[in-house]
Scaffold this active site. Structure first.
Site, PDB file in Angstrom:
ATOM      1  N   CYS A 163       0.811  -1.227   0.000  1.00 37.70           N
ATOM      2  CA  CYS A 163       0.000   0.000   0.000  1.00 37.70           C
ATOM      3  C   CYS A 163       0.842   1.273   0.000  1.00 37.70           C
ATOM      4  CB  CYS A 163      -0.967   0.000   1.171  1.00 37.70           C
ATOM      5  SG  CYS A 163      -2.013  -1.456   1.210  1.00 37.70           S
ATOM      6  N   HIS A 203      -2.986   7.044   2.980  1.00 35.32           N
ATOM      7  CA  HIS A 203      -3.451   5.728   2.547  1.00 35.32           C
ATOM      8  C   HIS A 203      -4.848   5.495   3.125  1.00 35.32           C
ATOM      9  CE1 HIS A 203      -3.860   1.645   1.550  1.00 35.32           C
ATOM     10  NE2 HIS A 203      -3.562   1.154   2.736  1.00 35.32           N
ATOM     11  N   ASN A 224     -10.044  -0.031   0.562  1.00 37.99           N
ATOM     12  CA  ASN A 224      -8.575   0.006   0.519  1.00 37.99           C
ATOM     13  C   ASN A 224      -8.107  -0.642  -0.786  1.00 37.99           C
ATOM     14  OD1 ASN A 224      -5.840  -0.464   0.787  1.00 37.99           O
ATOM     15  ND2 ASN A 224      -5.956  -1.260   2.865  1.00 37.99           N
TER      16      ASN A 224
HETATM   17  N1  COA Z   1     -18.668  -7.673  10.618  1.00 37.98           N
HETATM   18  C1  COA Z   1     -19.099  -7.878  11.867  1.00 37.98           C
HETATM   19  N2  COA Z   1     -18.292  -8.204  12.876  1.00 37.98           N
HETATM   20  C2  COA Z   1     -16.990  -8.330  12.610  1.00 37.98           C
HETATM   21  C3  COA Z   1     -16.454  -8.115  11.310  1.00 37.98           C
HETATM   22  C4  COA Z   1     -17.362  -7.788  10.299  1.00 37.98           C
HETATM   23  N3  COA Z   1     -16.976  -7.575   9.034  1.00 37.98           N
HETATM   24  N4  COA Z   1     -15.126  -8.304  11.350  1.00 37.98           N
HETATM   25  C5  COA Z   1     -14.805  -8.599  12.610  1.00 37.98           C
HETATM   26  N5  COA Z   1     -15.933  -8.627  13.384  1.00 37.98           N
HETATM   27  C6  COA Z   1     -16.060  -8.895  14.788  1.00 37.98           C
HETATM   28  C7  COA Z   1     -14.901  -9.684  15.358  1.00 37.98           C
HETATM   29  O1  COA Z   1     -15.067 -11.071  15.132  1.00 37.98           O
HETATM   30  C8  COA Z   1     -15.003  -9.348  16.821  1.00 37.98           C
HETATM   31  O2  COA Z   1     -15.996 -10.121  17.407  1.00 37.98           O
HETATM   32  P1  COA Z   1     -15.791 -10.726  18.888  1.00 37.98           P
HETATM   33  O3  COA Z   1     -15.649  -9.517  19.764  1.00 37.98           O
HETATM   34  O4  COA Z   1     -17.049 -11.498  19.100  1.00 37.98           O
HETATM   35  O5  COA Z   1     -14.549 -11.546  18.808  1.00 37.98           O
HETATM   36  C9  COA Z   1     -15.480  -7.890  16.812  1.00 37.98           C
HETATM   37  O6  COA Z   1     -16.048  -7.687  15.519  1.00 37.98           O
HETATM   38  C10 COA Z   1     -14.376  -6.898  17.027  1.00 37.98           C
HETATM   39  O7  COA Z   1     -13.297  -7.245  16.193  1.00 37.98           O
HETATM   40  P2  COA Z   1     -11.988  -6.438  16.175  1.00 37.98           P
HETATM   41  O8  COA Z   1     -10.971  -7.166  15.345  1.00 37.98           O
HETATM   42  O9  COA Z   1     -11.618  -6.074  17.595  1.00 37.98           O
HETATM   43  O10 COA Z   1     -12.457  -5.133  15.432  1.00 37.98           O
HETATM   44  P3  COA Z   1     -11.645  -3.831  15.176  1.00 37.98           P
HETATM   45  O11 COA Z   1     -12.378  -2.693  15.735  1.00 37.98           O
HETATM   46  O12 COA Z   1     -10.191  -4.014  15.537  1.00 37.98           O
HETATM   47  O13 COA Z   1     -11.708  -3.710  13.590  1.00 37.98           O
HETATM   48  C11 COA Z   1     -10.420  -4.061  11.613  1.00 37.98           C
HETATM   49  C12 COA Z   1     -11.129  -4.722  12.777  1.00 37.98           C
HETATM   50  C13 COA Z   1      -9.822  -5.145  10.729  1.00 37.98           C
HETATM   51  C14 COA Z   1     -11.451  -3.264  10.832  1.00 37.98           C
HETATM   52  C15 COA Z   1      -9.329  -3.116  12.180  1.00 37.98           C
HETATM   53  O14 COA Z   1      -8.525  -3.816  13.099  1.00 37.98           O
HETATM   54  C16 COA Z   1      -8.441  -2.555  11.102  1.00 37.98           C
HETATM   55  O15 COA Z   1      -8.878  -1.759  10.299  1.00 37.98           O
HETATM   56  N6  COA Z   1      -7.152  -2.924  11.096  1.00 37.98           N
HETATM   57  C17 COA Z   1      -6.224  -2.461  10.097  1.00 37.98           C
HETATM   58  C18 COA Z   1      -6.339  -3.323   8.883  1.00 37.98           C
HETATM   59  C19 COA Z   1      -5.724  -2.689   7.672  1.00 37.98           C
HETATM   60  O16 COA Z   1      -5.734  -1.492   7.532  1.00 37.98           O
HETATM   61  N7  COA Z   1      -5.182  -3.509   6.769  1.00 37.98           N
HETATM   62  C20 COA Z   1      -4.588  -3.079   5.565  1.00 37.98           C
HETATM   63  C21 COA Z   1      -3.382  -2.274   5.799  1.00 37.98           C
HETATM   64  S1  COA Z   1      -2.644  -1.728   4.337  1.00 37.98           S
END
Ligand code: COA
Length: 329
Positions: free
Chosen positions: A111, A256, A286
């Site tokens: 990215c 980004h 993204n």
């Molecule tokens: N829909 C509904 N629930 C979801 C979900 C979705 N699409 N994806 C995850 N969940 C759930 C999880 O299973 C978790 O449930 P649990 O509490 O029962 O275990 C809950 O939501 C919280 O998950 P969590 O991982 O803590 O959420 P978060 O707030 O950290 O958001 C991301 C997850 C992936 C959106 C976030 O961590 C993120 O954006 N990370 C960076 C990723 C990124 O930018 N990648 C590319 C970089 S170039």
């Protein structure tokens, strides 16, 4: 030496996947995706080749720049989703657009690709006075590498391509690139299928998880998030410090586009209002290397970013990589 972005072009595939569409194959909902990421919809390439999207963007950029493709000295295609292991996407597009006098190669900085690509182009132009133009392309068909059963990952990404025709100039320019390979396992996709029983044998064990769907993108979302909220501000500060400018000199930040919460946290850390950040992830998701230039090109087309303005392009991604450019548009 600085650069001038003479012309830019974008291309996104026609098919759009909304948050609601995801409820058909994973347990999720529009509200969760919107509030946790800021994403509403994204474009999907289907089986449209990544090189094709890149070519369309390149044609548009060349037309906008009003140049002869034969005057392009180097074609740099930034991608992590090339259709081929070889040849490079850059060579395919070089032929398609008639850039008959250009060197061509791919660049994979995930990215951070566009920031790395533009900075590499600038270095070519700086060290080869016979070179008139560089063409930096980004094209990603990420949907082809997505695990559509992994709801924490598949909802984040979209497909699209961009291109920029670049020439040398004496305008403000400074860059700061970096990497941290110790975080490689936070975001990865294998390029070849390897039999799990072979991959886990000690001598071949690379430490990366082995799954049945090995060429799919695997991420530790929380670890990437933690890295990103620090990487974005430091990418800017590194480039700004070299240029001898501060955040107050910047008209617009083009970050980004991974998650709006990451951008908001970075803005807060920098002490900059969100009004100064270009955000397009709501309708693109993204798109990896295409994410910064899709946002930049849209802001240019809408007349938000104008000639003479100072902008900061700041990215992070798999690798892990990060990079910042401050420049006059
Ligand atoms: N829909 C509904 N629930 C979801 C979900 C979705 N699409 N994806 C995850 N969940 C759930 C999880 O299973 C978790 O449930 P649990 O509490 O029962 O275990 C809950 O939501 C919280 O998950 P969590 O991982 O803590 O959420 P978060 O707030 O950290 O958001 C991301 C997850 C992936 C959106 C976030 O961590 C993120 O954006 N990370 C960076 C990723 C990124 O930018 N990648 C590319 C970089 S170039």
């Amino acid at each position: 030496m600085g650069i001038n972005i003479l012309g830019m072009g974008s291309y996104v595939p026609e098919q759009v996947l909304t948050n609601d569409d995801f409820t058909k194959f994973v347990e999720t909902n529009d509200e969760w995706i919107r509030t946790r990421t800021g994403i509403v919809s994204r474009h999907m390439a289907g089986w449209e080749p990544a090189w094709y999207m890149g070519r369309e963007a390149a044609r548009r950029a060349i037309e906008k720049a009003g140049i002869n493709p034969a005057e392009i000295g180097v074609v740099i295609a930034c991608t992590l989703t090339n259709d081929f292991l070889t040849p490079s996407m850059a060579c395919i597009i070089q032929n398609e657009i008639g850039a008959v006098n250009a060197a061509a190669f791919d660049l994979n900085a995930a990215c951070s690709g566009f920031v790395y690509g533009v900075d590499t182009a600038r270095r070519f132009l700086d060290t080869d006075s016979s070179m008139k133009y560089a063409l930096v392309i980004t094209s990603e068909a990420l949907s082809r590498f997505m695990d559509f059963e992994d709801r924490g990952t598949c909802i984040l990404f979209g497909d699209g391509a961009t291109a920029a025709v670049i020439e040398r100039s004496d305008k403000l320019y400074s860059s700061y690139l970096g990497s941290d390979g110790s975080g490689a396992q936070y975001l990865y996709a294998r390029s070849l299928r390897v039999a799990p029983e072979i991959a886990v044998e000690k001598e071949f064990d690379d430490g990366f998880e082995v799954k049945d769907n090995m060429h799919r993108l695997i991420q530790d979302g929380k670890a990437v998030y933690k890295f990103a909220v620090n990487a974005l501000p430091s990418a800017f500060e590194g480039a700004a410090e070299k240029a001898g400018i501060t955040k107050d000199d910047i008209d617009y930040f083009v970050p980004h586009q991974a998650n709006v919460r990451i951008i908001e946290t970075a803005a807060k850390k920098l002490g900059v209002s969100m009004d100064k950040f270009i955000v397009t992830l709501d309708h693109y998701g993204n798109t990896s290397s295409s994410s910064i230039p899709l946002a930049l090109n849209e802001a240019i087309d809408k007349g938000i970013i104008k000639r003479g303005m100072k902008i900061a392009l700041i990215g992070f991604g798999a690798g892990l990589t990060y990079g910042g450019i401050v420049m006059e548009y």
